[in-house]
Design a protein around this motif. Structure first.
Motif, PDB file in Angstrom:
ATOM      1  N   GLU A  14      -3.611  -3.597  -3.463  1.00  0.00           N
ATOM      2  CA  GLU A  14      -2.211  -2.853  -3.162  1.00  0.00           C
ATOM      3  C   GLU A  14      -2.344  -1.552  -2.750  1.00  0.00           C
ATOM      4  N   VAL A  15      -1.871  -1.089  -1.620  1.00  0.00           N
ATOM      5  CA  VAL A  15      -1.902   0.456  -1.168  1.00  0.00           C
ATOM      6  C   VAL A  15      -0.590   1.095  -1.901  1.00  0.00           C
ATOM      7  N   GLN A  16      -0.331   2.151  -2.529  1.00  0.00           N
ATOM      8  CA  GLN A  16       0.593   2.929  -2.797  1.00  0.00           C
ATOM      9  C   GLN A  16       0.472   4.259  -2.448  1.00  0.00           C
ATOM     10  N   LEU A  17       1.645   4.630  -1.781  1.00  0.00           N
ATOM     11  CA  LEU A  17       1.723   5.944  -1.177  1.00  0.00           C
ATOM     12  C   LEU A  17       2.831   6.611  -1.798  1.00  0.00           C
ATOM     13  N   VAL A  18       2.641   7.979  -2.044  1.00  0.00           N
ATOM     14  CA  VAL A  18       3.609   9.027  -2.691  1.00  0.00           C
ATOM     15  C   VAL A  18       3.280  10.534  -2.031  1.00  0.00           C
ATOM     16  N   GLU A  19       4.827  10.608  -1.358  1.00  0.00           N
ATOM     17  CA  GLU A  19       4.777  11.854  -0.694  1.00  0.00           C
ATOM     18  C   GLU A  19       5.378  12.956  -1.752  1.00  0.00           C
ATOM     19  N   SER A  20       5.204  14.096  -1.177  1.00  0.00           N
ATOM     20  CA  SER A  20       5.607  15.276  -2.009  1.00  0.00           C
ATOM     21  C   SER A  20       5.468  16.489  -0.989  1.00  0.00           C
ATOM     22  N   GLY A  21       6.153  17.491  -1.166  1.00  0.00           N
ATOM     23  CA  GLY A  21       6.029  18.919  -0.524  1.00  0.00           C
ATOM     24  C   GLY A  21       7.325  19.058   0.250  1.00  0.00           C
ATOM     25  N   CYS A  64       0.743  13.319   1.041  1.00  0.00           N
ATOM     26  CA  CYS A  64       0.647  11.852   0.593  1.00  0.00           C
ATOM     27  C   CYS A  64      -0.549  11.380  -0.161  1.00  0.00           C
ATOM     28  N   ARG A  65      -0.403  10.981  -1.403  1.00  0.00           N
ATOM     29  CA  ARG A  65      -1.233  10.591  -2.237  1.00  0.00           C
ATOM     30  C   ARG A  65      -1.450   9.176  -1.995  1.00  0.00           C
ATOM     31  N   VAL A  66      -2.693   8.714  -1.734  1.00  0.00           N
ATOM     32  CA  VAL A  66      -2.774   7.179  -1.319  1.00  0.00           C
ATOM     33  C   VAL A  66      -3.800   6.475  -2.633  1.00  0.00           C
ATOM     34  N   SER A  67      -3.080   5.569  -3.183  1.00  0.00           N
ATOM     35  CA  SER A  67      -3.697   4.744  -4.273  1.00  0.00           C
ATOM     36  C   SER A  67      -3.934   3.421  -3.614  1.00  0.00           C
ATOM     37  N   GLY A  68      -5.326   2.995  -3.894  1.00  0.00           N
ATOM     38  CA  GLY A  68      -5.831   1.648  -3.683  1.00  0.00           C
ATOM     39  C   GLY A  68      -5.991   1.572  -2.092  1.00  0.00           C
ATOM     40  N   GLY A  69      -6.794   0.593  -1.494  1.00  0.00           N
ATOM     41  CA  GLY A  69      -7.089   0.439  -0.397  1.00  0.00           C
ATOM     42  C   GLY A  69      -8.128   1.491   0.196  1.00  0.00           C
ATOM     43  N   PHE A  70      -8.233   1.373   1.586  1.00  0.00           N
ATOM     44  CA  PHE A  70      -9.264   2.186   1.990  1.00  0.00           C
ATOM     45  C   PHE A  70      -8.432   3.698   2.442  1.00  0.00           C
ATOM     46  N   PHE A  71      -9.241   4.744   2.390  1.00  0.00           N
ATOM     47  CA  PHE A  71      -8.615   6.058   2.713  1.00  0.00           C
ATOM     48  C   PHE A  71      -9.304   6.556   4.190  1.00  0.00           C
ATOM     49  N   ASP A  72     -10.315   6.801   4.305  1.00  0.00           N
ATOM     50  CA  ASP A  72     -10.747   7.369   5.527  1.00  0.00           C
ATOM     51  C   ASP A  72     -11.022   6.145   6.764  1.00  0.00           C
ATOM     52  N   ASP A  73     -11.460   4.878   6.088  1.00  0.00           N
ATOM     53  CA  ASP A  73     -11.388   3.779   6.999  1.00  0.00           C
ATOM     54  C   ASP A  73     -10.105   3.154   7.190  1.00  0.00           C
ATOM     55  N   ALA A  74      -9.200   4.126   7.279  1.00  0.00           N
ATOM     56  CA  ALA A  74      -7.901   3.372   7.382  1.00  0.00           C
ATOM     57  C   ALA A  74      -7.061   4.281   8.353  1.00  0.00           C
TER      58      ALA A  74
END
Length: 122
Positions: free
Chosen positions: A1-8, A22-32
């Motif tokens: 499961e991908v979770q995204l948390v924005e701030s700033g 945008c902090r990305v947890s789970g899933g791909f990062f560069d390949d997305a």
């Protein structure tokens, strides 16, 4: 499961700058594809910028070209939207989004963050 948390987000005067994260947890990062969207009161959500680092592709909405820059840091799995020369019409809730397949500025992403408010005063 991908979770995204924005701030700033925050309040800034016209002409000022903000950098959203945008902090990305789970899933791909560069390949997305990571995208940034915004929604102003009474308006539809619109795509602002997106990036896919593996495919070396970046896209910006015409309204932000030359003022906003999207980039990512895989070491901390965080994507950034640097916003310069902000205008009152940039006021909106900003969301980051993630998708393993789609690239673009349409509302077709699988995962979304909760959003962060950006307010630009005249």
């Amino acid at each position: 499961e991908v979770q995204l948390v924005e701030s700033g987000g925050g309040l800034v005067q016209a002409g000022g700058s903000l950098t959203l994260s945008c902090r990305v947890s789970g899933g791909f990062f560069d390949d997305a594809t990571i995208g940034w969207f915004r929604q102003a009161p009474g308006k539809e959500r619109e795509g602002v910028a997106c990036i896919n680092r593996i495919d070396d592709k970046i896209a910006y909405a015409d309204s932000v070209k030359g003022r906003f820059t999207i980039f990512g840091d895989i070491d901390v799995r965080t994507n950034y939207l640097q916003m310069n020369n902000l205008k009152p019409e940039d006021t909106a809730v900003y969301y980051c989004a993630h998708d393993d397949v789609y690239f673009g500025l349409e509302d077709k992403y699988d995962s979304w963050g909760q959003g962060t408010q950006v307010t630009v005063s005249p």
